[in-house]
Scaffold this active site. Structure first.
Site, mmCIF file in Angstrom:
data_model
loop_
_atom_site.group_PDB
_atom_site.id
_atom_site.type_symbol
_atom_site.label_atom_id
_atom_site.label_comp_id
_atom_site.label_asym_id
_atom_site.label_seq_id
_atom_site.Cartn_x
_atom_site.Cartn_y
_atom_site.Cartn_z
ATOM 1 N N TYR A 173 0.837 -1.206 0.000
ATOM 2 C CA TYR A 173 0.000 0.000 0.000
ATOM 3 C C TYR A 173 0.870 1.253 0.000
ATOM 4 C CZ TYR A 173 -3.479 3.339 1.813
ATOM 5 O OH TYR A 173 -4.301 4.407 2.008
ATOM 6 N N LYS A 177 1.382 4.042 -2.982
ATOM 7 C CA LYS A 177 1.120 5.469 -2.778
ATOM 8 C C LYS A 177 2.312 6.304 -3.259
ATOM 9 C CE LYS A 177 -3.067 5.588 -0.926
ATOM 10 N NZ LYS A 177 -4.198 6.169 -1.686
#
Lengths: 348, 348
Positions: A173, A177
């Protein structure tokens, strides 16, 4: 609610929220509709003529019922993108400000690597390609995350995180990002969009049910006891954490979308301000607000994995650029708890 | 030269070089074939049974003629990748070490954004997917670049670049390299590969013809005068620069491919060591080696764009992790020029 197939009202300012059915997305939508106007990228405020909510999940009824709202149901990869395999359905026609909040969350990305790449990286690239195809350089306010930061043997996390701190993600994750931040920055440099990546903090108190995130207990140990339910705190009381209320998260996203290029100040990502407290501070605040019978509902069951994870997370921030935008951290834990109590209508 | 359709010799160690026909790729291939053995990821040295060179361009004849060499002609996106649209031709079968050097260069990426995304980002993702599909976790030594660094208003470049310095790319090429570093790091964290991102320096003296890169003059003002041709120096003599010889660049790539996980020390990218000199130092070295008649062939024509670009580039590095791998900068400009003179057979 207008159907997606209706022609876009291109003569007026339009706003899009991806992930518009989510916790932050729907809250942002409500706030935009209540205000009714917005200053896009620092321009004079204009009426919001059209608010398009894109989400795989169902948009809350109150939002869907607003005549300014258009709902687009579907994953980003299937509704955006002009590249091979992508379809551009014209959803962005007339859009001048896009809040890009849609994402697979951290636990999902760890469990399913391909889902994370698709829902976060590829979908963001598709969205940016659709923005580029507009030819108008819309403002794109991207919800990044402090999950980009992490400590490792070769780069221990500094005691205080600044805007210039090296992202060193310890999760898919977080890596995704960072990748999206870099895509957004280069699309901005090329003039395709006016990108603003805002790294959101752990939000507390998040409403609803536990979402399985490692930081979920930072909402759960307040939310559940206030609802008369037991909650597990999986770390020791002295663990330091960085938090922001839902209201501050929305303010940060609005700051990203409404600042002028000059005020925003650059293409790299901005860390939103955080309140730094310990878990003990959190619980003390809950006790001040709701008494010892409420905090007695917390079961202290330290868990090695969560403790290790939290120790590797940043707990202190000096957010210089966010401060320059007028963004502030929550003043104290009491105000965070008071907001949650007011919203949920809790009474002792 | 074995055809690509022959079954791979899976019982023995295999090495792959993407961009194997390029300046660094072919040089690396020659060195590997001359040594004949390699320690993959810190394991005991083994004979190189098969060296696969992947490139769109034609592989030099001496390499193609070696019986250990397989040549795969084509772009990475068309020969790797197991995802939608990708084809995995089995090129990596038996490969334990992949040097990933293929890339569109900075000037190309600035001129053609889509080319850069395709040739750098998407092709690298395809390659990593093919590596993942092997299920064996091969070592991937990735040629990143110091072009990930750049100064901007909100984050001026620090005087000395360290491994922990925030990448803040000012070009699509640089942004794409950061994205690939992050992909590689997360594929490594997931156990799909053992990734090592090595950020290469500006190489001087690069042989051949001027390649149009902004830093091209750092080779040209040595290479061309030695060949009896005039060369333009587009910056003032006092401009500081960071350089590495071709030999040091190859050593850095080999360091990335042959280090144990422990010695490599982490998933984030490593800056290779650099020699920090001024352009005047470069020219003084040339004069010591070849006399004033040679340096008189340099035309000092400062150019505003190149000067501005070079001022925004990092000129000093403290490369702690590379030093830990035993990598060193070139000792001085004289040794760099002496190497070039020896290789080209220049005689006064």
């Amino acid at each position: 609610m207008a159907a997606v197939s209706e022609p876009a009202v291109t003569a007026q300012a339009g706003v899009v929220i991806t992930g518009g059915a989510g916790f932050l997305g729907s809250r942002l939508a409500r706030q935009l509709l209540a205000t009714g106007t917005i200053s896009i990228g620092g321009e004079p405020a204009r009426a919001i003529s059209r608010l398009t909510l894109v989400d795989q999940a169902q948009v809350p009824g109150d939002l869907a019922a607003d005549e300014r709202v258009s709902v687009v149901s579907g994953g980003l990869g299937s509704v955006f993108g002009s590249g091979p395999g992508g379809r551009d359905l014209g959803i962005l026609d007339g859009a001048e400000l896009i809040f890009h909040l849609a994402a697979a969350v951290s636990a999902e990305c760890e469990a399913d690597f391909d889902l994370g790449m698709r829902a976060n990286v590829h979908a963001t690239e598709s969205l940016l390609e659709s923005c580029r195809a507009l030819g108008t350089g819309p403002v794109v306010a991207f919800a990044s995350s402090i999950a980009v930061f992490g400590g490792s043997a070769e780069h221990p996390l500094p005691a205080v995180i600044e805007d210039s701190t090296l992202p060193n993600p310890q999760s898919s994750y977080g890596a995704q990002k960072v990748i999206c931040e870099q895509l957004l920055a280069d699309y901005t440099r090329k003039g395709f969009v006016r990108g603003r990546a805002m790294r959101l903090m752990t939000v507390s108190v998040r409403p609803g049910r536990p979402n399985g995130a490692a930081t979920g207990f930072l909402s759960g140990i307040i939310r559940e006891p206030l609802a008369g339910q037991r909650a597990i705190c999986p770390v020791e009381p002295d663990v330091p954490v960085a938090l922001a209320s839902p209201a501050k998260a929305i303010a940060a996203l609005l700051g990203a979308g409404t600042s002028s290029d000059e005020a925003w100040g650059g293409r790299s990502a901005v860390n939103m301000p955080a309140l730094s407290v310990t878990v003990a501070d959190l619980v003390a605040g809950l006790e001040r607000a709701a008494g010892p019978a409420t905090t007695a509902l917390i079961d202290w069951v330290p868990d090695a994995l969560t403790s290790r994870l939290m120790a590797s997370w940043p707990a202190r921030f000096e957010s210089e650029r966010a401060a320059g935008l007028g963004l502030t951290p929550d003043p104290d834990i009491d105000s965070i708890i008071a907001m949650h109590i007011e919203e949920t209508g809790w009474r002792q």
